[in-house]
Design a protein around this motif. Structure first.
Motif, PDB file in Angstrom:
ATOM      1  N   ARG A  91       0.835  -1.202   0.000  1.00 33.08           N
ATOM      2  CA  ARG A  91       0.000   0.000   0.000  1.00 33.08           C
ATOM      3  C   ARG A  91       0.877   1.261   0.000  1.00 33.08           C
ATOM      4  NH1 ARG A  91      -5.457   0.634   1.389  1.00 33.08           N
ATOM      5  NH2 ARG A  91      -5.560  -1.545   2.085  1.00 33.08           N
ATOM      6  N   LEU A 133      -3.689   5.281   0.249  1.00 35.24           N
ATOM      7  CA  LEU A 133      -3.685   5.876   1.585  1.00 35.24           C
ATOM      8  C   LEU A 133      -4.370   7.222   1.547  1.00 35.24           C
ATOM      9  CD1 LEU A 133      -0.082   5.086   2.891  1.00 35.24           C
ATOM     10  CD2 LEU A 133      -2.229   4.373   3.957  1.00 35.24           C
ATOM     11  N   TRP A 142      -7.410   1.772   5.324  1.00 29.95           N
ATOM     12  CA  TRP A 142      -6.025   1.350   5.447  1.00 29.95           C
ATOM     13  C   TRP A 142      -5.673   0.746   6.802  1.00 29.95           C
ATOM     14  CZ3 TRP A 142      -2.651   3.282   9.082  1.00 29.95           C
ATOM     15  CH2 TRP A 142      -3.086   4.410   9.787  1.00 29.95           C
TER      16      TRP A 142
END
Length: 287
Positions: free
Chosen positions: A213, A226, A233
């Motif tokens: 991520r 994000l 997240w």
């Protein structure tokens, strides 16, 4: 000096372990989602097996050096219940996340043209639509809210750690021995994916999700990665950490105290006449 050198080796091994898992796992996710027809669309179990084999290979490569935690939830559980040094927890977690980032970077290098074609063909944009982001990190599946996903991740990671603690328990005479344990843990990961992977892609590992991520955040996905839609997240971080503690604790206090080999050891240490006074709490407290 030798101790510091060994610790560096452990950190390198943890980095490599997560790198291997993400390289293999995210690559099979790319094969599953980017091609039409997908080679796995009607054979989802193949995706689960490849993810599990990634874990197995990582253990065989690095287990002798660091024990192959390859998962912050495992590191935390080992520190709580198996005497792993607390001073190593943060460095282990940091290199696990970095390994996830590096693995995702290599997958991106392999599949970048395919990702771009997929997004173009489906009129998707990385930044706004999160196009092809599912190759790298997890999202809630159909009908799943972030809060429900938090519960899912907690339960599934509890199952994972319960199984890992059982497989690696030195007193469990039914556990696979030494070299077979890695295969069984890989199959455990595959089984969790096979029975619940569509809920939210069965992260069950904060480094597996957060490392890729982070890479995607800097590689053009931005807020799609994000904080992600619905600020999702944090769910694959908090859920696995909580679930790991629950699952490991459940094994440690509900199953391990009753292992015959452990009870025999405690009896021999305190003397045969004291067997009647050996309580489950005493047994559970043994290292």
């Amino acid at each position: 000096m030798d101790r510091n050198r060994q610790f560096v080796g452990e950190l390198i091994s943890e980095f490599i372990a997560v790198f291997i898992i993400i390289l293999i796992g995210d690559s099979v996710a790319a094969m599953y989602s980017l091609y039409d027809p997908s080679p796995y669309r009607n054979a989802y179990w193949g995706v689960c097996i490849v993810w599990g084999l990634g874990v197995t290979i990582a253990i065989y490569v690095t287990g002798a050096v660091s024990g192959t935690h390859a998962n912050p939830a495992v590191t935390l559980a080992l520190a709580l219940f198996r005497g792993f040094s607390w001073r190593k927890v943060v460095p282990y977690v940091a290199v696990q996340v970095l390994g996830g980032m590096a693995g995702a970077a290599i997958v991106y290098a392999l599949y970048a043209p395919v990702i771009d074609h997929f997004n173009l063909a489906h009129h998707l944009d990385r930044l706004h639509d999160g196009g092809a982001a599912g190759v790298f990190f997890t999202h809630p599946g159909d009908f799943i809210t972030p809060l429900h996903a938090l519960m899912d991740e907690t339960i599934l990671t509890a199952v994972l750690l319960f199984g890992i603690f059982a497989v690696t328990c030195e007193y469990n005479t039914q556990a696979p021995q030494a070299n077979s344990g890695a295969l069984i843990i890989g199959l455990l990961v595959a089984a969790i994916g096979g029975c619940a992977g569509y809920l939210e892609a069965w992260a069950i590992n904060p480094a597996r999700d957060f490392g890729p991520r982070l890479f995607c955040y800097f590689a053009g996905w931005g807020p799609s990665a994000l904080p992600s839609p619905g600020h999702y997240w944090w769910v694959p971080i908090v859920g696995p950490l909580a679930g790991g503690v629950i699952g490991a604790g459940a094994y440690q206090y509900l199953v391990r105290p009753y292992m015959p080999r452990l009870r025999d050891r405690v009896t021999s240490e305190v003397g045969p006449l004291a067997d009647a006074h050996v309580t489950d709490a005493h047994v559970a407290g043994k290292p």
